[in-house]
Write an enzyme that holds these catalytic residues in place. Structure first.
Site, PDB file in Angstrom:
ATOM      1  N   SER A   1       4.375   2.900   7.881  1.00 41.08           N
ATOM      2  CA  SER A   1       4.007   1.808   6.981  1.00 41.08           C
ATOM      3  C   SER A   1       5.213   1.361   6.168  1.00 41.08           C
ATOM      4  CB  SER A   1       2.913   2.257   6.013  1.00 41.08           C
ATOM      5  OG  SER A   1       1.650   2.130   6.577  1.00 41.08           O
TER       6      SER A   1
ATOM      7  N   HIS B   1       0.816  -1.219   0.000  1.00 39.99           N
ATOM      8  CA  HIS B   1       0.000   0.000   0.000  1.00 39.99           C
ATOM      9  C   HIS B   1       0.853   1.274   0.000  1.00 39.99           C
ATOM     10  CE1 HIS B   1       0.338  -0.017   4.539  1.00 39.99           C
ATOM     11  NE2 HIS B   1       0.294   1.298   4.346  1.00 39.99           N
TER      12      HIS B   1
ATOM     13  N   ASP C   1      -0.008  -7.559   1.752  1.00 38.74           N
ATOM     14  CA  ASP C   1       0.533  -6.194   1.807  1.00 38.74           C
ATOM     15  C   ASP C   1       2.061  -6.219   1.835  1.00 38.74           C
ATOM     16  OD1 ASP C   1       0.522  -3.457   1.889  1.00 38.74           O
ATOM     17  OD2 ASP C   1       0.034  -3.320   4.029  1.00 38.74           O
TER      18      ASP C   1
END
Length: 257
Positions: A203, A64, A109
């Site tokens: 992230s 992502h 992910d």
């Protein structure tokens, strides 16, 4: 490079509030400048993520975090002042699981990026090995990144912050999140009493358990560092065959279901 950094930092401050609260290090302290030679910084028009260097030519991050234009800083500590051995690279190739459900950013992910030029080992640049075994529940894990260090209002540090959290049973995360995927190759980690967590800006960064690279910061609660709301990390061990196949040249390799 100084001018680029000044502009980049201003853009980060302008848009960082728009990022989701599923990516920050809260409750930590500044990382030692020598403890994260494998940690890299991804920047794209104000958006940023962490990455992990796994050899001189490849880095891992979250799927992502993918953006059309990406600048990757390696050997970085302070965003405002460059280390002598700091370098910038760009993606030469990007690989996301071909069997990923693209409508669900939580699914598979993980993204593997080949750098446009290899890097050389130096004081602040060195890869970390991929895991040979999965981590055990109860493991002490280290998270790190340039994400927000305060909640609920975001404050983004100039230097990466680190915190120790614990690997907990998947059932804790399944109970905490109603939309937890039925099949999830993730690790559940945090501090059950709250106060320490990963969230906005971290992230794609690494989860290091007992000194081994085991996870990639993926997602968590809308508000970070809440009691009994651990975060989810992509389980690197489960993707080893895919990672190794891609690096070996099999660009059509698929990820486990």
């Amino acid at each position: 490079m100084v001018l680029i950094r000044v502009i980049a930092n201003l853009l980060i401050l302008q848009v960082s509030y728009a990022q989701k609260s599923s990516e920050l290090v809260v409750g930590g302290d500044e990382c030692d400048i020598n403890e994260h030679p494998f940690l890299a910084f991804l920047y794209s028009h104000g958006y940023f993520c962490g990455l992990t260097l796994i050899n001189q030519e490849w880095v891992l991050t979250a799927a992502h975090c993918d953006r059309r234009f990406m600048r990757i800083y390696l050997g970085i500590h302070a965003r405002s002042v460059a280390n002598d051995d700091e370098v910038i690279r760009y993606p030469k190739e990007k690989f996301i699981c071909p069997n990923k459900n693209m409508s669900d950013e939580k699914d598979k992910d993980i993204m593997l990026i080949r750098l446009n030029r290899p890097v050389k080992n130096s004081t602040h640049i060195a890869p970390i090995s991929l895991p040979s075994n999965p981590p055990s529940v109860g493991s002490v894990c280290r998270v790190m990144g340039w994400g927000s260090i305060t909640i609920p209002n975001d404050t983004y540090p100039d230097v990466p912050h680190c915190a120790n959290i614990n690997l907990v049973n998947d059932t804790v995360c399944r109970g905490a999140y109603k939309r937890f995927p039925a099949k999830s190759r993730t690790l559940c980690a945090g501090v059950l009493q709250g106060g320490k967590d990963t969230c906005v800006g971290d992230s794609g960064g690494p989860l290091i358990c007992n000194g081994t690279f085991q996870g990639i910061v993926s997602w968590g609660g809308k508000v970070c560092a809440r009691p009994r709301k651990p975060a989810l990390y992509t389980k690197v061990f489960d993707y080893l065959p895919w990672i190794q196949s891609i690096i070996a040249g099999n660009k059509t390799a698929t990820c486990p279901p």
